[in-house]
Scaffold this motif. Sequence first.
Motif, PDB file in Angstrom:
ATOM      1  N   GLY A 214       0.815  -1.206   0.000  1.00 28.58           N
ATOM      2  CA  GLY A 214       0.000   0.000   0.000  1.00 28.58           C
ATOM      3  C   GLY A 214       0.846   1.252   0.000  1.00 28.58           C
ATOM      4  N   THR A 215       0.212   2.384  -0.258  1.00 22.85           N
ATOM      5  CA  THR A 215       0.890   3.670  -0.240  1.00 22.85           C
ATOM      6  C   THR A 215       0.532   4.426   1.033  1.00 22.85           C
ATOM      7  N   GLY A 216       1.144   5.600   1.208  1.00 24.39           N
ATOM      8  CA  GLY A 216       0.945   6.352   2.443  1.00 24.39           C
ATOM      9  C   GLY A 216       1.905   5.883   3.499  1.00 24.39           C
ATOM     10  N   LEU A 217       2.038   6.656   4.567  1.00 27.56           N
ATOM     11  CA  LEU A 217       2.974   6.291   5.629  1.00 27.56           C
ATOM     12  C   LEU A 217       2.465   5.129   6.468  1.00 27.56           C
ATOM     13  N   ASN A 218       1.216   5.190   6.904  1.00 28.79           N
ATOM     14  CA  ASN A 218       0.682   4.228   7.869  1.00 28.79           C
ATOM     15  C   ASN A 218      -0.245   3.203   7.228  1.00 28.79           C
ATOM     16  N   GLY A 293      15.417   2.691   3.986  1.00 29.09           N
ATOM     17  CA  GLY A 293      14.519   1.781   3.299  1.00 29.09           C
ATOM     18  C   GLY A 293      14.715   0.362   3.789  1.00 29.09           C
ATOM     19  N   ASP A 294      13.910  -0.564   3.257  1.00 31.75           N
ATOM     20  CA  ASP A 294      14.099  -1.960   3.642  1.00 31.75           C
ATOM     21  C   ASP A 294      15.146  -2.617   2.735  1.00 31.75           C
ATOM     22  N   HIS A 295      15.389  -3.891   2.956  1.00 36.25           N
ATOM     23  CA  HIS A 295      16.401  -4.611   2.185  1.00 36.25           C
ATOM     24  C   HIS A 295      15.792  -5.737   1.356  1.00 36.25           C
ATOM     25  N   THR A 296      14.476  -5.685   1.139  1.00 36.89           N
ATOM     26  CA  THR A 296      13.811  -6.735   0.386  1.00 36.89           C
ATOM     27  C   THR A 296      14.314  -6.769  -1.049  1.00 36.89           C
ATOM     28  N   GLY A 297      14.780  -7.931  -1.472  1.00 33.78           N
ATOM     29  CA  GLY A 297      15.200  -8.109  -2.860  1.00 33.78           C
ATOM     30  C   GLY A 297      16.520  -7.455  -3.210  1.00 33.78           C
ATOM     31  N   THR A 298      17.272  -6.947  -2.223  1.00 35.93           N
ATOM     32  CA  THR A 298      18.553  -6.313  -2.513  1.00 35.93           C
ATOM     33  C   THR A 298      19.695  -7.194  -2.036  1.00 35.93           C
ATOM     34  N   SER A 299      20.894  -6.941  -2.540  1.00 36.80           N
ATOM     35  CA  SER A 299      22.071  -7.716  -2.149  1.00 36.80           C
ATOM     36  C   SER A 299      23.179  -6.821  -1.618  1.00 36.80           C
ATOM     37  N   THR A 300      22.844  -5.562  -1.307  1.00 38.65           N
ATOM     38  CA  THR A 300      23.838  -4.622  -0.787  1.00 38.65           C
ATOM     39  C   THR A 300      23.445  -4.165   0.601  1.00 38.65           C
ATOM     40  N   THR A 301      24.429  -3.637   1.335  1.00 37.72           N
ATOM     41  CA  THR A 301      24.158  -3.148   2.693  1.00 37.72           C
ATOM     42  C   THR A 301      23.349  -1.866   2.674  1.00 37.72           C
ATOM     43  N   VAL A 302      23.350  -1.133   1.541  1.00 42.21           N
ATOM     44  CA  VAL A 302      22.616   0.127   1.448  1.00 42.21           C
ATOM     45  C   VAL A 302      21.117  -0.114   1.444  1.00 42.21           C
ATOM     46  N   GLY A 303      20.658  -1.152   0.753  1.00 41.70           N
ATOM     47  CA  GLY A 303      19.233  -1.461   0.699  1.00 41.70           C
ATOM     48  C   GLY A 303      18.464  -0.541  -0.225  1.00 41.70           C
ATOM     49  N   ASN A 304      17.149  -0.583  -0.130  1.00 37.45           N
ATOM     50  CA  ASN A 304      16.279   0.221  -0.979  1.00 37.45           C
ATOM     51  C   ASN A 304      16.202   1.669  -0.493  1.00 37.45           C
ATOM     52  N   VAL A 305      15.869   2.556  -1.401  1.00 35.97           N
ATOM     53  CA  VAL A 305      15.650   3.951  -1.050  1.00 35.97           C
ATOM     54  C   VAL A 305      14.406   4.040  -0.171  1.00 35.97           C
ATOM     55  N   PRO A 306      14.413   4.847   0.882  1.00 33.22           N
ATOM     56  CA  PRO A 306      13.205   4.992   1.716  1.00 33.22           C
ATOM     57  C   PRO A 306      12.024   5.428   0.850  1.00 33.22           C
ATOM     58  N   PRO A 307      10.882   4.748   0.931  1.00 26.37           N
ATOM     59  CA  PRO A 307       9.738   5.124   0.097  1.00 26.37           C
ATOM     60  C   PRO A 307       9.047   6.381   0.613  1.00 26.37           C
ATOM     61  N   ASP A 308       8.570   7.216  -0.287  1.00 27.80           N
ATOM     62  CA  ASP A 308       7.776   8.365   0.141  1.00 27.80           C
ATOM     63  C   ASP A 308       6.309   7.952   0.215  1.00 27.80           C
ATOM     64  N   GLU A 309       5.410   8.918   0.388  1.00 26.68           N
ATOM     65  CA  GLU A 309       3.994   8.588   0.606  1.00 26.68           C
ATOM     66  C   GLU A 309       3.318   7.994  -0.620  1.00 26.68           C
ATOM     67  N   THR A 310       3.920   8.134  -1.796  1.00 29.91           N
ATOM     68  CA  THR A 310       3.266   7.669  -3.016  1.00 29.91           C
ATOM     69  C   THR A 310       3.737   6.288  -3.458  1.00 29.91           C
ATOM     70  N   ARG A 311       4.735   5.720  -2.792  1.00 29.97           N
ATOM     71  CA  ARG A 311       5.295   4.464  -3.254  1.00 29.97           C
ATOM     72  C   ARG A 311       5.180   3.374  -2.196  1.00 29.97           C
ATOM     73  N   THR A 312       5.039   2.141  -2.671  1.00 29.30           N
ATOM     74  CA  THR A 312       5.039   0.990  -1.780  1.00 29.30           C
ATOM     75  C   THR A 312       6.481   0.555  -1.548  1.00 29.30           C
ATOM     76  N   PRO A 313       6.767  -0.106  -0.422  1.00 33.77           N
ATOM     77  CA  PRO A 313       8.139  -0.560  -0.171  1.00 33.77           C
ATOM     78  C   PRO A 313       8.532  -1.678  -1.115  1.00 33.77           C
ATOM     79  N   GLY A 314       9.822  -2.078  -1.053  1.00 33.48           N
ATOM     80  CA  GLY A 314      10.326  -3.130  -1.928  1.00 33.48           C
ATOM     81  C   GLY A 314       9.641  -4.455  -1.676  1.00 33.48           C
ATOM     82  N   THR A 315       9.556  -5.295  -2.701  1.00 37.00           N
ATOM     83  CA  THR A 315       8.979  -6.628  -2.576  1.00 37.00           C
ATOM     84  C   THR A 315       9.950  -7.642  -3.154  1.00 37.00           C
ATOM     85  N   CYS A 316       9.735  -8.906  -2.809  1.00 39.48           N
ATOM     86  CA  CYS A 316      10.635  -9.949  -3.299  1.00 39.48           C
ATOM     87  C   CYS A 316      10.540 -10.083  -4.807  1.00 39.48           C
TER      88      CYS A 316
END
Length: 316
Positions: A214-218, A293-316
């Motif tokens: 989902g989108t939005g913060l909460n 951001g989370d680390h779903t589907g990534t292989s680096t220590t940096v992980g995904n970019v923090p999502p803003d209110e319009t984007r869903t977090p990373g998925t597998c």
Amino acid sequence: MPVVRFGNSYVNISKKTTGGVVQPGDTLEIRMTINHTVATTMTNLRFVDNIPTKTTMLTGAGNFLKVITNEGLTYKQYTTAADSDPGTYLPSPLPANQFNIRMNLGFGTSNPGTPPDNTATNITTTNGSMLNTNRPTVFGNALLFAVAYRVKVTGVVGDTIVLSPARFIYRTGGSDVTLTATSYKILISNPLSLCTNSIGLNNAVEVGGTFGTGTGLNRGTDLTTPIPGYSFANDVNTYNHLGDGRYAIVNNISPRSRTNRNANKVPSCGVVSFGDVLNCNNRMHNGHWYIDGDHTGTSTTVGNVPPDETRTPGTC
């Protein structure tokens, strides 16, 4: 009667630097945390517990029953053997009302007896006491510590570890006050069990091992199986921070959905405008928590970019 707050948890020591699910052979540190804030003396303090199912106790050289700080640092440690120190581990406790683990806590306490009396009701050896100002403290007037011990996971993939309802017991008068820990369940899994090619479950038993999308913060709805002992917060924002005893399900741990990982943080907040991406209020509690951001589907220590209110977090 003093207000004593408590909670229990575990840390997967084997995965502290890499992350991941609980697997056979992992070392878990089982913890029960105590927070005493009122100027009343606690006496006859003791901790009793049985080791979780599908695990075995780690004993011998380098393994201890410990009192640790809220940062996980060792404050005091005791051998697991039945000796002169205040901690004892019994592999096969008999009679039935004995526990695997007993620690007499507080200043001036002694060992659980000879032979050890690892019952919850043994007060003849619990002559220790603690004030809210005793160490280890937080902010100088609140006692904060955890009791900890380590076990090795012996179950197989698909088994469920069940934490025993540990007990922290104390007195402020003539009778016991017993704080009972939650019997959390931990799925023994494999590294693929949180992705689409191998469905697994997290501790909250959510959809396919996820918290949904989902989108939005909460996310406005609670977990399918709420976390016992905690209250759900469905509207985390700059003015409604996530405090102790509460949990939320969010796309971004910035209360303003900010994506700049380099926002100012305590103690270097500086003076910037309210809407500036560097303002400390972009972090939870006005400058303390990470923005990441989370680390779903990534292989680096940096992980995904923090999502803003319009984007869903990373998925597998």
